[in-house]
Design a protein around this motif. Structure first.
Motif, PDB file in Angstrom:
ATOM      1  N   LEU A  86       3.478 -18.147  -3.162  1.00 40.85           N
ATOM      2  CA  LEU A  86       3.844 -18.065  -4.573  1.00 40.85           C
ATOM      3  C   LEU A  86       2.954 -17.080  -5.315  1.00 40.85           C
ATOM      4  N   ALA A  87       1.665 -17.054  -4.984  1.00 39.27           N
ATOM      5  CA  ALA A  87       0.772 -16.074  -5.613  1.00 39.27           C
ATOM      6  C   ALA A  87       1.246 -14.653  -5.322  1.00 39.27           C
ATOM      7  N   GLY A  88       1.631 -14.400  -4.074  1.00 37.92           N
ATOM      8  CA  GLY A  88       2.115 -13.065  -3.725  1.00 37.92           C
ATOM      9  C   GLY A  88       3.402 -12.716  -4.447  1.00 37.92           C
ATOM     10  N   ILE A  89       4.319 -13.676  -4.525  1.00 33.42           N
ATOM     11  CA  ILE A  89       5.573 -13.440  -5.253  1.00 33.42           C
ATOM     12  C   ILE A  89       5.275 -13.175  -6.724  1.00 33.42           C
ATOM     13  N   ASN A  90       4.396 -13.988  -7.324  1.00 33.58           N
ATOM     14  CA  ASN A  90       4.054 -13.797  -8.732  1.00 33.58           C
ATOM     15  C   ASN A  90       3.396 -12.453  -8.985  1.00 33.58           C
ATOM     16  N   LEU A  91       2.512 -12.032  -8.079  1.00 34.51           N
ATOM     17  CA  LEU A  91       1.819 -10.760  -8.279  1.00 34.51           C
ATOM     18  C   LEU A  91       2.777  -9.588  -8.145  1.00 34.51           C
ATOM     19  N   VAL A  92       3.631  -9.621  -7.137  1.00 42.94           N
ATOM     20  CA  VAL A  92       4.625  -8.549  -6.997  1.00 42.94           C
ATOM     21  C   VAL A  92       5.537  -8.527  -8.219  1.00 42.94           C
ATOM     22  N   GLY A  93       5.941  -9.712  -8.698  1.00 43.68           N
ATOM     23  CA  GLY A  93       6.793  -9.776  -9.882  1.00 43.68           C
ATOM     24  C   GLY A  93       6.118  -9.222 -11.111  1.00 43.68           C
ATOM     25  N   ALA A  94       4.839  -9.555 -11.309  1.00 46.15           N
ATOM     26  CA  ALA A  94       4.115  -9.042 -12.479  1.00 46.15           C
ATOM     27  C   ALA A  94       3.976  -7.534 -12.416  1.00 46.15           C
ATOM     28  N   ALA A  95       3.647  -7.017 -11.224  1.00 50.47           N
ATOM     29  CA  ALA A  95       3.514  -5.569 -11.077  1.00 50.47           C
ATOM     30  C   ALA A  95       4.855  -4.869 -11.300  1.00 50.47           C
ATOM     31  N   GLU A  96       5.932  -5.460 -10.790  1.00 48.65           N
ATOM     32  CA  GLU A  96       7.257  -4.875 -10.992  1.00 48.65           C
ATOM     33  C   GLU A  96       7.626  -4.857 -12.472  1.00 48.65           C
ATOM     34  N   ALA A  97       7.350  -5.969 -13.169  1.00 47.71           N
ATOM     35  CA  ALA A  97       7.698  -6.046 -14.588  1.00 47.71           C
ATOM     36  C   ALA A  97       6.930  -5.019 -15.405  1.00 47.71           C
ATOM     37  N   LEU A  98       5.639  -4.851 -15.119  1.00 49.44           N
ATOM     38  CA  LEU A  98       4.862  -3.876 -15.891  1.00 49.44           C
ATOM     39  C   LEU A  98       5.218  -2.447 -15.496  1.00 49.44           C
ATOM     40  N   ALA A  99       5.567  -2.230 -14.232  1.00 52.03           N
ATOM     41  CA  ALA A  99       6.044  -0.900 -13.852  1.00 52.03           C
ATOM     42  C   ALA A  99       7.320  -0.563 -14.609  1.00 52.03           C
ATOM     43  N   LEU A 100       8.202  -1.543 -14.758  1.00 51.60           N
ATOM     44  CA  LEU A 100       9.416  -1.344 -15.541  1.00 51.60           C
ATOM     45  C   LEU A 100       9.083  -1.094 -17.005  1.00 51.60           C
ATOM     46  N   ALA A 101       8.120  -1.851 -17.539  1.00 50.97           N
ATOM     47  CA  ALA A 101       7.722  -1.655 -18.938  1.00 50.97           C
ATOM     48  C   ALA A 101       7.234  -0.226 -19.159  1.00 50.97           C
ATOM     49  N   GLY A 102       6.449   0.274 -18.209  1.00 54.63           N
ATOM     50  CA  GLY A 102       5.983   1.649 -18.336  1.00 54.63           C
ATOM     51  C   GLY A 102       7.112   2.655 -18.280  1.00 54.63           C
ATOM     52  N   ARG A 103       8.093   2.403 -17.408  1.00 57.23           N
ATOM     53  CA  ARG A 103       9.249   3.297 -17.308  1.00 57.23           C
ATOM     54  C   ARG A 103      10.055   3.288 -18.602  1.00 57.23           C
ATOM     55  N   MET A 104      10.055   2.160 -19.305  1.00 60.52           N
ATOM     56  CA  MET A 104      10.769   2.052 -20.573  1.00 60.52           C
ATOM     57  C   MET A 104       9.995   2.638 -21.750  1.00 60.52           C
ATOM     58  N   VAL A 130       9.727 -23.630  10.456  1.00 60.38           N
ATOM     59  CA  VAL A 130      10.357 -24.908  10.116  1.00 60.38           C
ATOM     60  C   VAL A 130      11.805 -24.705   9.661  1.00 60.38           C
ATOM     61  N   GLY A 131      12.362 -23.532   9.961  1.00 60.16           N
ATOM     62  CA  GLY A 131      13.765 -23.287   9.674  1.00 60.16           C
ATOM     63  C   GLY A 131      14.072 -23.017   8.221  1.00 60.16           C
ATOM     64  N   PHE A 132      13.103 -22.419   7.508  1.00 58.65           N
ATOM     65  CA  PHE A 132      13.295 -22.142   6.083  1.00 58.65           C
ATOM     66  C   PHE A 132      13.263 -20.642   5.859  1.00 58.65           C
ATOM     67  N   GLU A 133      14.276 -20.126   5.202  1.00 56.93           N
ATOM     68  CA  GLU A 133      14.366 -18.691   4.900  1.00 56.93           C
ATOM     69  C   GLU A 133      14.642 -18.543   3.416  1.00 56.93           C
ATOM     70  N   GLY A 134      13.591 -18.370   2.623  1.00 60.82           N
ATOM     71  CA  GLY A 134      13.749 -18.252   1.177  1.00 60.82           C
ATOM     72  C   GLY A 134      14.142 -16.847   0.762  1.00 60.82           C
ATOM     73  N   PRO A 135      14.575 -16.667  -0.486  1.00 57.42           N
ATOM     74  CA  PRO A 135      15.066 -15.363  -0.933  1.00 57.42           C
ATOM     75  C   PRO A 135      13.975 -14.391  -1.372  1.00 57.42           C
ATOM     76  N   LEU A 136      12.746 -14.835  -1.598  1.00 55.96           N
ATOM     77  CA  LEU A 136      11.738 -13.969  -2.211  1.00 55.96           C
ATOM     78  C   LEU A 136      10.522 -13.690  -1.337  1.00 55.96           C
ATOM     79  N   GLY A 137      10.117 -14.631  -0.514  1.00 60.78           N
ATOM     80  CA  GLY A 137       8.865 -14.504   0.211  1.00 60.78           C
ATOM     81  C   GLY A 137       8.794 -13.278   1.094  1.00 60.78           C
ATOM     82  N   ALA A 138       9.823 -13.056   1.901  1.00 64.06           N
ATOM     83  CA  ALA A 138       9.794 -11.916   2.819  1.00 64.06           C
ATOM     84  C   ALA A 138       9.745 -10.601   2.058  1.00 64.06           C
ATOM     85  N   GLY A 139      10.430 -10.531   0.909  1.00 64.87           N
ATOM     86  CA  GLY A 139      10.395  -9.311   0.107  1.00 64.87           C
ATOM     87  C   GLY A 139       9.011  -9.039  -0.440  1.00 64.87           C
ATOM     88  N   ALA A 140       8.322 -10.089  -0.912  1.00 60.86           N
ATOM     89  CA  ALA A 140       6.957  -9.918  -1.411  1.00 60.86           C
ATOM     90  C   ALA A 140       6.032  -9.476  -0.282  1.00 60.86           C
TER      91      ALA A 140
END
Length: 295
Positions: free
Chosen positions: A180-198, A254-264
């Motif tokens: 979750l920390a990794g997902i949150n950090l990637v998300g925060a960096a993505e959001a601020l990168a978008l803010a800069g682009r805007m 354990v047979g779990f494939e979430g939508p965000l972890g692998a991307g982060a």
């Protein structure tokens, strides 16, 4: 009682300083001359090898291992001049790195065969929180083992969380947290990168996020440093790269494939490949500002 440390880097060194300040005798084994000098300045004694470090322990003494990965843990314990030769029944190994649960279980099992207890004790919060006693210490071990080491655990952290009596559950909990920390950090960096682009001011944008629904501790901590251009490593990119990779592997186990972890996990891997391995993971903002595709 004397506490032996194998590893006195960012987190281990902060804990060494904390224990020395509290009056605990501490013996430190670390291969880095800078870390050795820092440990001496804090009031610790130095040991040349893990074996010589544990030679200073009393009958219920503890070896605290604060290295990077499972291979280093095994080397501390069973490598040349490894600590296991000198450990005695009644003593305990406190295993703090973020490693795969199966490695934690295997290490604990091997120690148990020698009559040595093991506390599965990963930690979270960064060096400053470790120094102040505010880090999270997630412990899993039989209750009797935890009770015998309660004073040490309390000295290490004001936030000791007993996960279960099953060694390995500390490692599992830490991987869930760090995913979750990794997902949150990637998300925060993505959001601020978008803010800069805007064309938005990044400081103002982060001020808003911190008072709104997008807030996360790791996002605020890392993005403040990123905006200031402060990429001196407190937590290298490689650490969350390792942790998210291990978490994704544990999930698949354990047979779990979430939508965000692998991307982060892939973002950390890409930042490493882009030459940012030794930078603080706040460097993700610069990485995404450089690589995010334009519309």
């Amino acid at each position: 009682m004397t506490v032996a440390f194998a590893g006195a880097g960012n987190m281990g060194g902060a804990l060494v300083e904390r224990l020395c300040e509290a009056g605990w005798p501490v013996a430190v084994c670390d291969t880095d001359p800078l870390r050795q000098q820092q440990a001496l300045a804090a009031g610790a004694s130095l040991a040349d090898t893990p074996l010589s470090a544990v030679a200073q322990l009393g009958s219920q003494g503890a070896l605290v291992i604060v290295v990077v990965d499972a291979d280093q843990c095994r080397d501390v314990l069973w490598g040349e001049q490894g600590a296991s030769v000198g450990l005695r029944p009644g003593q305990v190994v406190v295993l703090c790195p973020t490693i795969a649960p199966e490695d934690t279980v295997a290490i604990a099992g091997r120690l148990s065969a020698q009559g040595i207890d093991c506390i599965d004790a990963p930690m979270s919060g960064g060096p400053q929180r470790a120094r102040d006693g505010r880090m999270s210490l997630m412990v899993a071990a039989p209750a009797a083992v935890l009770e015998r080491q309660a004073s040490l655990l309390a000295a290490l952290s004001l936030n000791v969380m007993r996960i279960s009596e099953r060694v390995g559950d500390g490692a599992r909990t830490k991987l869930v947290n760090n995913l979750l920390a990794g997902i949150n950090l990637v998300g925060a960096a993505e959001a601020l990168a978008l803010a800069g682009r805007m064309g938005l001011d990044l400081t103002t944008t982060l001020d808003v996020i911190e008072r709104s629904s997008g807030q996360s501790w790791i996002g605020s901590d890392r993005m403040r440093r990123a905006i200031d251009g402060d990429l001196a490593p407190r937590a290298h990119v490689t650490l969350l790269e390792k942790d998210t990779r291990l978490a994704v592997a544990a999930a698949r186990g354990v047979g779990f494939e979430g939508p965000l972890g692998a991307g982060a996990a892939r973002v950390f891997e890409q930042a490493h490949e882009a030459g940012m391995a030794d930078l603080d993971d706040a460097a993700l903002l610069a990485f995404l500002r450089q690589t995010a595709s334009r519309p």
